[in-house]
Design a protein around this motif. Sequence first.
Motif, PDB file in Angstrom:
ATOM      1  N   THR A  53       0.839  -1.187   0.000  1.00  0.00           N
ATOM      2  CA  THR A  53       0.000   0.000   0.000  1.00  0.00           C
ATOM      3  C   THR A  53       0.874   1.236   0.000  1.00  0.00           C
ATOM      4  OG1 THR A  53      -1.966   1.014   1.008  1.00  0.00           O
ATOM      5  CG2 THR A  53      -0.225   0.267   2.515  1.00  0.00           C
ATOM      6  N   LEU A  54       0.311   2.358  -0.412  1.00  0.00           N
ATOM      7  CA  LEU A  54       1.013   3.638  -0.421  1.00  0.00           C
ATOM      8  C   LEU A  54       0.482   4.497   0.714  1.00  0.00           C
ATOM      9  CD1 LEU A  54       0.852   4.447  -4.255  1.00  0.00           C
ATOM     10  CD2 LEU A  54       2.646   3.200  -3.021  1.00  0.00           C
ATOM     11  N   ASP A  55       1.371   4.977   1.558  1.00  0.00           N
ATOM     12  CA  ASP A  55       0.984   5.922   2.611  1.00  0.00           C
ATOM     13  C   ASP A  55       1.491   7.290   2.202  1.00  0.00           C
ATOM     14  OD1 ASP A  55       0.537   7.474   4.837  1.00  0.00           O
ATOM     15  OD2 ASP A  55       1.219   5.963   6.268  1.00  0.00           O
ATOM     16  N   THR A  56       0.591   8.153   1.797  1.00  0.00           N
ATOM     17  CA  THR A  56       0.961   9.478   1.300  1.00  0.00           C
ATOM     18  C   THR A  56       1.366  10.433   2.411  1.00  0.00           C
ATOM     19  OG1 THR A  56      -1.305  10.305   1.462  1.00  0.00           O
ATOM     20  CG2 THR A  56      -0.672   9.193  -0.599  1.00  0.00           C
ATOM     21  N   GLY A  57       1.087  10.064   3.658  1.00  0.00           N
ATOM     22  CA  GLY A  57       1.321  10.966   4.776  1.00  0.00           C
ATOM     23  C   GLY A  57       0.123  11.843   5.075  1.00  0.00           C
TER      24      GLY A  57
ATOM     25  N   VAL B 225       4.274  -1.080   3.434  1.00  0.00           N
ATOM     26  CA  VAL B 225       3.880   0.304   3.171  1.00  0.00           C
ATOM     27  C   VAL B 225       5.028   1.043   2.490  1.00  0.00           C
ATOM     28  CG1 VAL B 225       3.104   2.477   4.200  1.00  0.00           C
ATOM     29  CG2 VAL B 225       2.385   0.286   5.209  1.00  0.00           C
ATOM     30  N   TYR B 226       4.695   1.750   1.420  1.00  0.00           N
ATOM     31  CA  TYR B 226       5.674   2.594   0.726  1.00  0.00           C
ATOM     32  C   TYR B 226       5.312   4.048   0.960  1.00  0.00           C
ATOM     33  CZ  TYR B 226       7.712  -1.381  -1.687  1.00  0.00           C
ATOM     34  OH  TYR B 226       8.353  -2.553  -1.963  1.00  0.00           O
ATOM     35  N   PHE B 227       6.311   4.828   1.356  1.00  0.00           N
ATOM     36  CA  PHE B 227       6.117   6.249   1.650  1.00  0.00           C
ATOM     37  C   PHE B 227       6.778   7.102   0.573  1.00  0.00           C
ATOM     38  CE2 PHE B 227       5.945   4.036   5.696  1.00  0.00           C
ATOM     39  CZ  PHE B 227       4.890   4.654   6.358  1.00  0.00           C
TER      40      PHE B 227
END
Length: 263
Positions: free
Chosen positions: A52-56, A79-81
């Motif tokens: 999943t992508l965690d955009t912040g 998780v990819y930031f």
Amino acid sequence: MSLDQKIANVRTLLGTVQADYAPAVFANSFGAEDMVLTDIIARYYPGIEMFTLDTGRLPEETYSLMKEVTERYGIRVPVYFPEAAAVEAFVAQNGPNAFYDSVELRKTCCHIRKVEPLKRALRGKRAWITGLRRDQAPTRKDLTETEFDADNGLQKISPLLDWSLADVWAYLKQFDVPYNALHDKGYASIGCAPCTRAITPGEDVRAGRWWWENPEIKECGLHPDKRHKNTVISRLPADLSVPGQSQGDKKKRVQALIKSHGS
């Protein structure tokens, strides 16, 4: 076509992807459609990875669902930031909410927070799976079930492309699949918190995403509008059954269809 047949078609396709396109990965946003795929993949296809992508800038309800998925399925989704330096530079130059100021700034923000991390997540993979549906937005009407993603250099698979929103919710209810609590508050499509709002009855399902923009341009860059790209694409038949065809022959047919458009 019945929901049971649609589920069977999804499983046939995912089985072929797992067997013949390893390493394959599912890009999980934890939206309603992605929770259908989360349930199917977690239960039947351990060879397909997830991320999943965690955009912040995600809503708290999305993080709560991530925790629930871990507890329910016994998996922890990587998780990819976004790159911190890129976010810092963008905010320093434009402000924390610059995406409201222009389409260009909004798309730059999406590129930093989503597109670049996606490229890192897909590196070294042969196929990626999405929860896209054709009727979600005008920009997705021309999507195909399987296509070669030239931007990322791998096959892109959308098993739920011809599912309706009713199909998605019927599946979630039938199999008691967890979902984002924001859906019960009128949020049909969920992304970053400042770019997502609830919709009113009768509005388009993606009306709550970047609601200040024209619907024809409301994409973040993860899924470019195919009406404006010259990519060779193909769609797998919705019904993969042929009278008298064995499961082995059916699998070979799906594999050949996918491979014929990945070259």
